[in-house]
Design a protein around this motif. Structure first.
Motif, PDB file in Angstrom:
ATOM      1  N   ASN A 211      40.704  48.464  47.567  1.00  0.00           N
ATOM      2  CA  ASN A 211      41.310  48.835  48.845  1.00  0.00           C
ATOM      3  C   ASN A 211      40.569  48.097  49.951  1.00  0.00           C
ATOM      4  O   ASN A 211      39.489  47.537  49.737  1.00  0.00           O
ATOM      5  N   ILE A 212      41.136  48.091  51.127  1.00  0.00           N
ATOM      6  CA  ILE A 212      40.639  47.278  52.233  1.00  0.00           C
ATOM      7  C   ILE A 212      39.218  47.653  52.627  1.00  0.00           C
ATOM      8  O   ILE A 212      38.444  46.828  53.116  1.00  0.00           O
ATOM      9  N   PHE A 213      38.826  48.922  52.401  1.00  0.00           N
ATOM     10  CA  PHE A 213      37.508  49.381  52.823  1.00  0.00           C
ATOM     11  C   PHE A 213      36.404  49.002  51.842  1.00  0.00           C
ATOM     12  O   PHE A 213      35.237  49.126  52.142  1.00  0.00           O
ATOM     13  N   ARG A 214      36.801  48.528  50.615  1.00  0.00           N
ATOM     14  CA  ARG A 214      35.793  48.243  49.592  1.00  0.00           C
ATOM     15  C   ARG A 214      35.692  46.768  49.237  1.00  0.00           C
ATOM     16  O   ARG A 214      34.980  46.383  48.325  1.00  0.00           O
ATOM     17  N   ILE A 215      36.410  45.929  49.987  1.00  0.00           N
ATOM     18  CA  ILE A 215      36.423  44.506  49.682  1.00  0.00           C
ATOM     19  C   ILE A 215      35.022  43.902  49.747  1.00  0.00           C
ATOM     20  O   ILE A 215      34.654  43.052  48.946  1.00  0.00           O
ATOM     21  N   PHE A 216      34.205  44.350  50.709  1.00  0.00           N
ATOM     22  CA  PHE A 216      32.870  43.780  50.854  1.00  0.00           C
ATOM     23  C   PHE A 216      31.815  44.570  50.085  1.00  0.00           C
ATOM     24  O   PHE A 216      30.630  44.277  50.168  1.00  0.00           O
ATOM     25  N   ILE A 217      32.239  45.601  49.339  1.00  0.00           N
ATOM     26  CA  ILE A 217      31.315  46.379  48.506  1.00  0.00           C
ATOM     27  C   ILE A 217      31.418  45.924  47.068  1.00  0.00           C
ATOM     28  O   ILE A 217      30.419  45.778  46.368  1.00  0.00           O
ATOM     29  N   ASN A 218      32.665  45.715  46.600  1.00  0.00           N
ATOM     30  CA  ASN A 218      32.899  45.273  45.224  1.00  0.00           C
ATOM     31  C   ASN A 218      33.495  43.877  45.228  1.00  0.00           C
ATOM     32  O   ASN A 218      34.318  43.556  46.089  1.00  0.00           O
ATOM     33  N   ARG A 219      33.112  43.068  44.270  1.00  0.00           N
ATOM     34  CA  ARG A 219      33.707  41.744  44.163  1.00  0.00           C
ATOM     35  C   ARG A 219      35.184  41.888  43.837  1.00  0.00           C
ATOM     36  O   ARG A 219      35.563  42.592  42.899  1.00  0.00           O
ATOM     37  N   PHE A 220      36.020  41.173  44.558  1.00  0.00           N
ATOM     38  CA  PHE A 220      37.467  41.354  44.500  1.00  0.00           C
ATOM     39  C   PHE A 220      38.060  41.003  43.144  1.00  0.00           C
ATOM     40  O   PHE A 220      38.948  41.678  42.636  1.00  0.00           O
ATOM     41  N   ASP A 221      37.574  39.884  42.532  1.00  0.00           N
ATOM     42  CA  ASP A 221      38.218  39.400  41.307  1.00  0.00           C
ATOM     43  C   ASP A 221      37.467  39.777  40.037  1.00  0.00           C
ATOM     44  O   ASP A 221      37.802  39.286  38.963  1.00  0.00           O
ATOM     45  N   LEU A 222      36.477  40.635  40.118  1.00  0.00           N
ATOM     46  CA  LEU A 222      35.840  41.188  38.914  1.00  0.00           C
ATOM     47  C   LEU A 222      36.758  42.271  38.375  1.00  0.00           C
ATOM     48  O   LEU A 222      36.975  43.291  39.023  1.00  0.00           O
ATOM     49  N   ARG A 223      37.315  42.057  37.168  1.00  0.00           N
ATOM     50  CA  ARG A 223      38.331  42.960  36.666  1.00  0.00           C
ATOM     51  C   ARG A 223      37.956  43.543  35.312  1.00  0.00           C
ATOM     52  O   ARG A 223      37.200  42.957  34.533  1.00  0.00           O
ATOM     53  N   GLN A 224      38.488  44.730  35.048  1.00  0.00           N
ATOM     54  CA  GLN A 224      38.382  45.378  33.734  1.00  0.00           C
ATOM     55  C   GLN A 224      39.518  44.819  32.877  1.00  0.00           C
ATOM     56  O   GLN A 224      40.653  45.273  32.945  1.00  0.00           O
ATOM     57  N   HIS A 225      39.198  43.815  32.076  1.00  0.00           N
ATOM     58  CA  HIS A 225      40.212  43.049  31.353  1.00  0.00           C
ATOM     59  C   HIS A 225      40.307  43.421  29.879  1.00  0.00           C
ATOM     60  O   HIS A 225      41.056  42.816  29.124  1.00  0.00           O
TER      61      HIS A 225
END
Length: 488
Positions: A211-225
């Motif tokens: 979400n927009i509030f967590r973009i700078f807390i969590n890496r955006f493209d790190l995914r549970q794949h």
């Protein structure tokens, strides 16, 4: 005064820009990125200053957020007692491996602390309807617990049948847990199913929430794949298939149905898969759900035939670094006769590219099967930048024409198999939460070979001479997108 303020603002922006650039350069140099990756980041930041900085903030640093990061660094210390008990069950471990698999299993033992685990019932599944029907059958027979993790759950068709089976099992008292990636399963979380499942007693977790509030807390493209199903700590599924109906999934993309591969396994290997699931669950929820301990010397393997052995390799924050990449390199260098690779996204590291080319040059029959049409334009063009080098080395490149070949598999000398969720690209090998099965079993290898040969029968062999006559514009586009290779 206005001119003074504007001048001051301009100097502040200029100073702020260079502070950020210096900070990024410092991070790149201190984290020891690979040389191609570091050079790509430098060029992106200097050629496209604003876009480069924003891209770095979203995709440059591997961070989970403070809470997840702390949990990721603690999970293995908390599971040591379980692993000690697991390793004490001597009957489940296979101490010898085939010649082609020995080096890879030694690597796994050194880095993960476990010998290969004996296979019990092991089956390859390639037809989507058969996969779903088999999963549903096992769900209805579950006695204690069901755990699932998927990158994509797309409501509709077969996926709804699985959802109904899960809900039914939860209502009869089976403990059900479902973890889905926030980005991949956005349609699921916007649908009615998340609420219906939770109301039926299923624990549903949205992994790596965006979400927009967590973009700078969590890496955006790190995914549970990962794609994993665990039933009663005994039956496990993993492979390339998401929880989707291929007849409906991405129909508008024009690439045809997605072609996948899943393995169904019975036996103690579910214990190591359960540990990985437990770690993922703890990173997201803070709660530990270790699988039940095996009773020493009371493990019964149903099959009386020669078992072979399996290792499970997991990647992602908190797991052994670069392990899947190392496993692929080790497997490729172990080949003596034949190497077949299937992947939807072919953007290998320099090390992997060199290993594959070297295998062909030393007389190994090397075949790579990729889809002719892909859902990612960026990856399509970046992949083509590698074709010339591969073809020059003698690698056969097959373009699959009967849909989007999504299977991820490596087969070495029809004996050593690697299947799972990882693509041959940087994101899968060094970033995402992925899982790969390493299987040393001749019969399984023959089964996988039959499937790969079937893929080849529906493919077009890329002609080396014809490829060399492609237009200069195509070459420019290939090299332009190759520029982004380490960032993919």
């Amino acid at each position: 005064m206005t001119t003074l303020y504007m001048t001051l603002l301009a100097w502040l922006l200029f100073l702020g820009y260079w502070i950020i650039v210096i900070r990024i350069i410092f991070c790149i140099l201190t984290k020891r990125h690979s040389t191609p990756s570091a050079i790509s980041w430098f060029l992106v930041i200097y050629i496209f200053p604003v876009i480069g900085i924003v891209t770095w903030l979203f995709f440059g640093e591997l961070y989970l957020g403070r809470r997840r990061f702390q949990l990721a660094n603690q999970i293995w210390s908390k599971t040591n007692l379980w692993l000690i008990d697991f390793k004490s069950c001597d009957a489940i471990f296979e101490k010898k491996n085939s010649d082609v698999a020995t080096s890879l299993f030694q690597l796994c033992k050194h880095r993960q602390g476990l010998l290969g685990i004996k296979c019990d019932q092991l089956k390859l599944l390639t037809n989507a309807k058969e996969i779903i029907n088999t999963v549903i059958h096992d769900i209805y027979l579950a006695r204690n617990n069901i755990e699932m993790v998927f990158y994509i759950w797309k409501p509709g068709g077969f996926a709804d049948d699985v959802a109904n089976a899960l809900i039914s099992s939860a209502k009869r008292g089976i403990h059900c847990r479902l973890m889905l990636d926030s980005a991949g399963s956005v349609d699921f979380f916007r649908s009615k199913w998340a609420k219906i499942m939770r109301n039926s007693g299923i624990q549903v977790v949205e992994a790596l929430k965006i979400n927009i509030f967590r973009i700078f807390i969590n890496r955006f493209d790190l995914r549970q794949h990962r794609k994993v199903i665990l039933i009663d700590n005994y039956i496990t599924y993993t492979g390339s298939m998401n929880l989707v109906d291929p007849r409906l999934f991405k129909k508008s993309s024009g690439v045809g149905q997605w072609i996948d591969l899943m393995a169904r396994i019975e036996g103690p290997i579910a214990g190591t898969m359960g540990i990985i699931y437990s770690c993922d669950w703890e990173i997201e929820t803070g709660k530990k759900i270790l699988p039940k301990k095996l009773k020493k010397n009371k493990v019964i393997l149903k099959s009386k035939r020669k078992h072979g052995s399996i290792q499970v390799i997991a990647s992602g924050p908190g797991f052994p670094k670069n392990m899947i990449h190392q496993a692929l390199l080790t497997a490729i260098y172990a080949a003596r006769k034949e190497l077949i690779i299937t992947t939807p996204y072919l953007v290998p590291s320099d090390d992997l590219l060199y290993a594959i080319c070297t295998a062909a040059q030393r007389g190994i029959e090397v075949s790579i099967i990729i889809p002719k049409y892909n859902d990612s334009v960026l990856v399509t063009w970046a992949s083509r930048a590698f074709f010339s080098e591969l073809l020059e080395a003698g690698v056969k490149i097959y373009l699959f024409e009967k849909g989007l070949l999504h299977s991820k598999s490596v087969l070495v000398d029809k004996q050593l198999s690697l299947i799972g969720t990882a693509n041959l690209d940087m994101r899968s090998l060094w970033l995402n939460f992925e899982i790969t099965l390493v299987i040393d079993n001749g019969q399984f290898g023959k089964d996988l070979a039959s499937i790969q040969y079937e893929y080849i029968s529906h493919s077009r062999l890329l002609d080396k001479k014809l490829w060399s006559t492609r237009s200069n514009w195509n070459r420019i586009l290939e090299n332009f997108f190759y520029f982004f290779n380490p960032l993919l």
